[in-house]
Write a protein that holds these residues in place. Structure first.
Motif, PDB file in Angstrom:
ATOM      1  N   GLU A 160       0.827  -1.207   0.000  1.00  0.00           N
ATOM      2  CA  GLU A 160       0.000   0.000   0.000  1.00  0.00           C
ATOM      3  C   GLU A 160       0.864   1.261   0.000  1.00  0.00           C
ATOM      4  OE1 GLU A 160      -3.821  -1.991   2.384  1.00  0.00           O
ATOM      5  OE2 GLU A 160      -2.511  -0.563   3.398  1.00  0.00           O
ATOM      6  N   ALA A 161       1.961   1.235   0.773  1.00  0.00           N
ATOM      7  CA  ALA A 161       2.868   2.398   0.835  1.00  0.00           C
ATOM      8  C   ALA A 161       3.490   2.651  -0.536  1.00  0.00           C
ATOM      9  CB  ALA A 161       3.953   2.157   1.876  1.00  0.00           C
ATOM     10  N   PHE A 162       3.877   1.579  -1.224  1.00  0.00           N
ATOM     11  CA  PHE A 162       4.481   1.712  -2.560  1.00  0.00           C
ATOM     12  C   PHE A 162       3.480   2.329  -3.540  1.00  0.00           C
ATOM     13  CE2 PHE A 162       5.338  -0.094  -6.807  1.00  0.00           C
ATOM     14  CZ  PHE A 162       6.619   0.381  -7.003  1.00  0.00           C
ATOM     15  N   ILE A 163       2.247   1.844  -3.498  1.00  0.00           N
ATOM     16  CA  ILE A 163       1.209   2.351  -4.402  1.00  0.00           C
ATOM     17  C   ILE A 163       0.916   3.824  -4.101  1.00  0.00           C
ATOM     18  CG2 ILE A 163      -1.234   2.172  -5.031  1.00  0.00           C
ATOM     19  CD1 ILE A 163       0.414  -0.062  -6.211  1.00  0.00           C
ATOM     20  N   ILE A 164       0.811   4.169  -2.810  1.00  0.00           N
ATOM     21  CA  ILE A 164       0.529   5.562  -2.432  1.00  0.00           C
ATOM     22  C   ILE A 164       1.663   6.481  -2.905  1.00  0.00           C
ATOM     23  CG2 ILE A 164       0.322   7.130  -0.451  1.00  0.00           C
ATOM     24  CD1 ILE A 164      -1.251   4.845   0.968  1.00  0.00           C
ATOM     25  N   ALA A 165       2.896   5.980  -2.851  1.00  0.00           N
ATOM     26  CA  ALA A 165       4.036   6.771  -3.344  1.00  0.00           C
ATOM     27  C   ALA A 165       3.905   7.037  -4.842  1.00  0.00           C
ATOM     28  CB  ALA A 165       5.345   6.039  -3.048  1.00  0.00           C
TER      29      ALA A 165
END
Length: 623
Positions: A160-165
């Motif tokens: 999720e953190a990667f996608i939000i980035a």
């Protein structure tokens, strides 16, 4: 029942958070994975085409699509949170295997269309930044299979953190693009007033709807919300619904900003200068620098495009895994699933680029989004039925107002698609030199899908009416019981099916055992869910059948008989012997409907198969 995305199901704890803000943060995430599907390269193509051809006039379509998406995604999240089933699993429990295979095929077509857009978008982005040919760029996209595997092994929060980035990269890129473009705000506001300039605008508008309200995202969201572990009490579920709605609202509005920014950029840059045919992403990239007077505009454009393609390809893979496991109960290695999905997208992309050249990629992207839009009805309609079902939702079904709004949205989407299909087929028939081929292939296929659509619309209503009229105690149920001194059976099993055959079977059993015997009423639930999940099934028919068995038990107990009940699941010729052989029964009494020949082929021959499976006498009573 297998869990949706089992490797990450309930992997993120939300309990024990001390502040309300930390509680909300624990739930935030799934909608951001959904939002990237609303800003994938397919959206870019439709937004660029809409902005360059019609200026700001189709902005209202984006706004309407975003409102539709927010409503439908909230329904999808509600289904997953309340029932702990994703949309594909709920469909498998509800429809017959034949219908499920068709729905699965349509869902796979949607995944392939979506992945085609992502493959092309990534390839175009690599071509623009590094001058790599489109064919080479398409081949490189196979490598992101390993990125997905790496991320999912690191856990859902890391993914999720990667996608939000990546979403942040896209968002910031377009903030600067808007600063460079300096759009006319008065015309932007005018574009929010509904209007459709011509037939070509309708085609683009339907593409925008398909690109925004994506069918695979409905499957994905209903699964991703299950990654959160929370208190399953009524209050806990209510809180989860509230926080997930906040998550969806924030994420989808960010997606709306990106889509609106692309369309506004096209309108302010190309439409304003008379360049009405800029639908190709490559053309847009090349024209941005001279039009806006800065070299950073095309660079930011390409970077955002790569980020959009990479992020949406990850979520597309997860959606593919969900529909395969949900519809087929087939679980394969994620890397195998990923490669299969990617190859389905790469093969047509490579063929079209080789045959027609790189200039048709924009048309392919828009066409892929129209295909997505055509699949929407087959995902939306079952979803609305499921979240409106009181027995499935256990007190969390949607309100009448929400139901009406949902059906209006479904009607708009299906009506627009029906008009598009009708116009396209009519055009093909007029232009074709041999229309007979089309009449024998395309036209019957279109009618077939129309019939399927009508079936999934009306089946739940018909089933509900059938339960109301048929699933009750038989009329004129009478026990003509006479005392006898010759009773010799102590434990008697009776098979019942809530038909007129029951009263004859039960009366016959009482003649064998009298009031001194113990009776066990056996009924078998034969739904698709019962066949799939056995005693773990929890569908509407199971609950109704259990209620009817309890009514039988209560009625017979009141007149002095000792009655137990047993509910079986699956095929009667398998479930009844299992119950009988596990119990200590002297005899099994069973009523029949007296059909033979063709009716045996249609309705089955339970008695013939059952008699060889039990170790006690079988007393058959003909109705």
């Amino acid at each position: 029942m297998s869990k949706s995305l089992e490797e990450v199901n309930q992997s993120i704890a939300t309990e024990g958070k001390k502040t309300g803000f930390r509680k909300i943060l624990a739930f935030l995430g799934p909608a951001y994975l959904i939002s990237v599907g609303y800003m994938d390269p397919g959206n870019w193509a439709t937004d660029l085409a809409g902005g360059s051809q019609f200026g700001y006039s189709l902005l209202w379509v984006l706004l309407m699509s975003n409102i539709m998406a927010l409503l439908l995604q909230s329904l999808s999240a509600r289904l997953g949170i309340v029932t702990q089933r994703d949309l594909a699993q709920a469909s498998r429990e509800t429809y017959s295997p034949f219908i499920n295979y068709i729905l699965y095929f349509l869902a796979e077509v949607a995944i392939a269309a979506c992945d085609l857009a992502e493959v092309l978008g990534m390839a175009i982005g690599l071509n623009l930044l590094f001058d790599i040919s489109l064919i080479e760029g398409v081949m490189i996209t196979v490598l992101d299979t390993f990125l997905l595997l790496f991320l999912i092994n690191k856990g859902m929060r890391k993914m999720e953190a990667f996608i939000i980035a990546l979403v942040a990269i896209i968002g910031f890129s377009f903030v600067f693009e808007m600063i460079f473009a300096q759009p006319e705000m008065g015309k932007v506001l005018t574009g929010l007033i509904p209007s459709v300039p011509n037939e070509a605008a309708l085609y683009i508008a339907i593409g925008i709807i398909g690109a925004t309200v994506m069918p695979h995202n409905l499957y994905l969201h209903s699964s991703l919300v299950q990654t959160r572990k929370f208190d399953r009490s009524k209050a806990g579920i209510k809180q989860a619904l509230k926080y997930n709605f906040i998550d969806s609202t924030i994420a989808l509005n960010l997606a709306f900003f990106v889509n609106a920014a692309i369309l506004i950029l096209a309108a302010a840059t190309f439409y304003k200068n008379g360049l009405f045919e800029v639908a190709e992403i490559q053309d847009a990239h090349q024209l941005l620098a001279p039009m806006l007077g800065t070299k950073w505009a095309p660079i930011l454009f390409a970077v955002a495009l790569i980020a959009a393609g990479q992020s949406s390809t990850i979520t597309g893979t997860l959606a593919g895994q969900i529909i395969m496991e949900g519809y087929l109960n087939l679980r394969i290695q994620p890397w195998v699933r990923r490669i299969i999905t990617r190859l389905i997208a790469i093969v047509p992309a490579v063929i079209v680029i080789l045959v027609y050249g790189e200039s048709v990629t924009g048309k392919m992207l828009i066409f892929s989004q129209v295909i997505l839009s055509l699949q929407l009805g087959f995902a939306i309609i079952p979803l609305i039925h499921f979240v409106s079902d009181k027995s499935k939702m256990k007190g969390f079904e949607i309100s009448k107002i929400t139901q009406i709004a949902s059906w209006i949205v479904a009607s708009i989407i299906v009506s627009l698609n029906a008009k598009l299909v009708f116009d396209e087929i009519q055009g093909w028939l007029q232009e074709s030199e041999d229309p007979i081929v089309l009449w024998l292939t395309v036209v019957p296929l279109a009618f077939g899908f129309l019939i399927l659509l009508l079936y999934i619309v009306f089946k739940p209503f018909v089933t509900k009416m059938k339960h109301q009229t048929e699933n009750h105690l038989p009329h004129n149920f009478v026990l003509n019981f006479s005392e006898s001194l010759a009773y010799n059976k102590k434990n008697i099993a009776i098979s019942v099916d809530f038909s007129q055959a029951d009263q004859i079977a039960i009366n016959s059993a009482f003649e064998l055992g009298g009031k001194a015997a113990n009776y066990t009423l056996i009924h078998v639930v034969e739904t698709v869910g019962a066949i799939m999940y056995g005693e773990n099934t929890d569908d509407n028919e199971t609950r109704i059948d259990e209620k009817l068995l309890l009514e039988y038990q209560e009625m017979l107990s009141k007149i002095g008989f000792k009655v137990d009940i047993k509910l079986g699941f699956g095929k009667p010729n398998k479930a009844i012997p299992k119950i009988v052989n596990e119990g200590n029964f002297d005899i099994l009494v069973m009523g029949t409907h007296g059909h033979t020949g063709l009716k045996d082929l249609l309705f089955g021959t339970t008695v013939d198969k059952l008699r060889h499976e039990i170790s006690i006498p079988l007393f058959i009573v003909k109705n």
